[in-house]
Design an enzyme around this catalytic site. Structure first.
Site, short mmCIF file in Angstrom:
data_model
loop_
_atom_site.label_atom_id
_atom_site.label_comp_id
_atom_site.label_asym_id
_atom_site.label_seq_id
_atom_site.Cartn_x
_atom_site.Cartn_y
_atom_site.Cartn_z
N GLY A 13 0.82 -1.20 0.00
CA GLY A 13 0.00 0.00 0.00
C GLY A 13 0.86 1.25 0.00
O GLY A 13 0.51 2.26 0.62
N TYR A 150 -13.76 -3.30 11.48
CA TYR A 150 -12.43 -2.74 11.27
C TYR A 150 -11.57 -2.92 12.53
O TYR A 150 -10.42 -3.36 12.45
CB TYR A 150 -12.54 -1.26 10.91
CG TYR A 150 -11.23 -0.53 10.81
CD1 TYR A 150 -10.37 -0.76 9.74
CD2 TYR A 150 -10.85 0.40 11.77
CE1 TYR A 150 -9.15 -0.09 9.64
CE2 TYR A 150 -9.64 1.08 11.68
CZ TYR A 150 -8.80 0.84 10.61
OH TYR A 150 -7.61 1.51 10.52
#
Length: 249
Positions: A13, A150
């Site tokens: 990422g 999350y």
């Protein structure tokens, strides 16, 4: 400083936000940097900022097949890793009543399963003394409404640091975690909120931070580089929280 001269670092990422800032910080200290991401255009733009020998590889962080392919590509080029920053992840917030299986699966595939198998497939490529840094989150600790999936995924990732440390230490590889609080990155624009709701949410979050502001990607990157360098050689299986005091309230 050139703490990473002659070393090779992989940032997953690494095409935006904390990942890109950290990759640039590694490059500024002499590292050869490899970044991954899903978007070709942002990968190309990011690579251009990282030096002539940088590599940018398109990769789906939630796919085991992609994890294996990344390791194969690096191995085929005889690349050995001195540091790995597992940064790629997604944040999808929703109240308990609205959560569907697809949100759960996408979150855990990207934030837990993908990183686990990426580390597994890359293990043969680590040099002696290599360091792995996982990007956690204070959401694993603070019980923020609508963040259950999350937060659970990041709690699992933080737990992995301890068990993976025990398994990888015989290979001379350390594993640690940074857990940022609210940081000014593009991820807040990807939460699926309209502009007004996003602004109100940001203001509400900011009011809970004792320092009175969001963190910056540079502040996270500085800690990642510390954990990835030999100067932190006695830090193993540890989580460093970087949140302006938010989780201490």
């Amino acid at each position: 400083m050139n703490r990473f001269e002659g070393k090779t670092v992989l940032v997953t990422g690494g095409n935006s936000g904390i990942g890109l800032t950290t990759a640039q910080a590694f490059a500024a200290e002499g590292a050869r940097v490899v970044i991954t991401g899903r978007d070709e255009a942002s990968l190309a733009a990011a690579r251009a900022t990282l030096g002539a020998d940088a590599l940018a590889i398109r990769n789906d962080a939630g796919s085991i097949a992609a994890a294996r392919d990344l390791a194969r590509q690096l191995g085929a080029q005889d690349i050995k890793l001195d540091a790995l920053f597992i940064n790629a992840g997604i944040a999808r917030f929703a109240p308990l009543s609205d959560i569907e299986e697809t949100l759960w699966d996408q979150t855990f595939n990207t934030n837990v399963k993908g990183p686990f198998f990426q580390i597994q497939t890359l293990t043969p490529l680590f040099n002696q003394g290599a360091s792995i840094v996982l990007n956690g989150s204070i959401n694993a600790h603070i019980g923020m409404p609508a963040s259950s999936v999350y937060a659970a995924s990041k709690a699992a990732l933080i737990s992995l640091a301890k068990t993976l440390s025990a398994e990888l230490l015989p290979r001379g590889v350390r594993v640690n975690v940074v857990s940022p609080g609210p940081v000014s990155t593009p991820i807040y624009g990807k939460l699926g909120l309209d502009d007004e709701t996003l602004a109100n949410t940001a203001a509400q979050i900011k009011s809970q931070i004792p320092l009175g502001r969001f963190g910056t990607p540079n502040e996270i990157a500085a800690t990642v580089l510390h954990l990835a360098s030999s100067e932190s050689g006695f830090i193993v299986g540890t989580e460093i929280v970087i949140d302006g005091g938010m989780s201490q309230l």
